[in-house]
Design a protein around this motif. Structure first.
Motif, mmCIF file in Angstrom:
data_model
loop_
_atom_site.group_PDB
_atom_site.id
_atom_site.type_symbol
_atom_site.label_atom_id
_atom_site.label_comp_id
_atom_site.label_asym_id
_atom_site.label_seq_id
_atom_site.Cartn_x
_atom_site.Cartn_y
_atom_site.Cartn_z
ATOM 1 N N SER A 90 6.427 55.087 16.097
ATOM 2 C CA SER A 90 7.624 55.888 15.661
ATOM 3 C C SER A 90 7.519 57.519 16.981
ATOM 4 C CB SER A 90 6.741 57.023 14.055
ATOM 5 O OG SER A 90 7.690 58.337 13.462
ATOM 6 N N LEU A 92 9.828 61.451 17.241
ATOM 7 C CA LEU A 92 10.614 62.360 16.704
ATOM 8 C C LEU A 92 11.655 62.571 17.798
ATOM 9 C CD1 LEU A 92 10.584 64.971 14.354
ATOM 10 C CD2 LEU A 92 9.466 66.222 15.953
ATOM 11 N N VAL A 104 12.808 62.582 22.942
ATOM 12 C CA VAL A 104 12.128 62.306 22.210
ATOM 13 C C VAL A 104 10.826 63.142 22.372
ATOM 14 C CG1 VAL A 104 13.735 60.338 20.557
ATOM 15 C CG2 VAL A 104 11.548 59.939 22.527
ATOM 16 N N TYR A 122 21.322 60.591 17.167
ATOM 17 C CA TYR A 122 20.368 60.228 15.910
ATOM 18 C C TYR A 122 20.189 62.440 16.834
ATOM 19 C CZ TYR A 122 19.242 55.619 16.674
ATOM 20 O OH TYR A 122 19.270 53.836 15.975
ATOM 21 N N ASP A 126 15.518 63.952 13.281
ATOM 22 C CA ASP A 126 15.308 62.322 13.017
ATOM 23 C C ASP A 126 14.034 61.658 13.488
ATOM 24 O OD1 ASP A 126 17.808 62.999 11.596
ATOM 25 O OD2 ASP A 126 19.178 61.507 13.149
ATOM 26 N N HIS A 127 13.656 60.532 12.953
ATOM 27 C CA HIS A 127 12.551 59.696 12.724
ATOM 28 C C HIS A 127 13.040 58.225 13.469
ATOM 29 C CE1 HIS A 127 9.423 62.352 11.646
ATOM 30 N NE2 HIS A 127 9.569 63.099 11.097
ATOM 31 N N THR A 129 12.508 54.707 15.823
ATOM 32 C CA THR A 129 11.030 53.932 16.232
ATOM 33 C C THR A 129 11.529 53.383 17.604
ATOM 34 O OG1 THR A 129 10.952 53.155 13.677
ATOM 35 C CG2 THR A 129 10.476 51.506 15.756
ATOM 36 N N LYS A 142 17.108 53.338 14.906
ATOM 37 C CA LYS A 142 16.481 54.845 13.257
ATOM 38 C C LYS A 142 16.142 53.636 12.477
ATOM 39 C CE LYS A 142 18.053 58.189 10.482
ATOM 40 N NZ LYS A 142 17.747 59.354 10.837
ATOM 41 N N ILE A 143 14.785 54.723 11.987
ATOM 42 C CA ILE A 143 13.343 54.344 10.919
ATOM 43 C C ILE A 143 14.460 53.401 9.466
ATOM 44 C CG2 ILE A 143 11.281 54.791 9.634
ATOM 45 C CD1 ILE A 143 10.724 56.109 12.105
#
Length: 144
Positions: A90, A92, A104, A122, A126-127, A129, A142-143
């Motif tokens: 993951s 951020l 990120v 994004y 946002d989190h 992967t 996106k997760i």
């Protein structure tokens, strides 16, 4: 044509052929031919003695030097593994991730990023992967 010159041409031809194979076998033979050229130029031995010098030096290089060089050349194959370990983690979003830009935070480090699907965007906070690493860029999704 002088015998040392023939051995020198053979050494250069073998070294040139090695550039096509990359196996280091012909390079060791080239070293033997170079040693034969040197011994032929310095010592007035018969041609069979030059051949013996070629044989002995080439075998010594094949047995002693080639394995060590091959180990050294193959030692770098494990380097991408730490990067591959980042896939699936993951991250951020720090700076807007769009088609050509973004950043990120991944494993405590800041990476440039781009979305897996070109049209996705994004926003910071946002989190996401990490799908895979492409050079120095994290490709993210996106997760769900």
């Amino acid at each position: 044509m002088a015998v040392p010159l023939i051995w020198l041409i053979a050494a250069l031809a073998l070294a040139g052929a090695e550039a096509l194979t990359g196996d280091l076998f012909l390079l060791m033979l080239s070293g033997g031919a170079l040693a034969a050229a040197g011994s032929s130029a310095l010592l007035d031995w018969p041609v069979w003695a030059d051949g013996l010098v070629f044989l002995v030096v080439a075998v010594l290089l094949l047995v002693g030097v080639r394995p060590a060089l091959r180990r050294r050349m193959n030692a770098g194959t494990g380097l991408p593994e730490p990067v591959r370990a980042l896939e699936g983690k993951s991250a951020l979003v720090l700076d807007r991730v769009a088609r050509h830009a973004g950043q990120v935070k991944l494993d405590g480090e800041i990476w440039t990023a781009r979305p897996y699907n070109e049209n996705d965007v994004y926003e910071p906070g946002d989190h996401v992967t990490v799908v895979h690493i492409d050079g120095a860029t994290a490709v993210v999704s996106k997760i769900a």
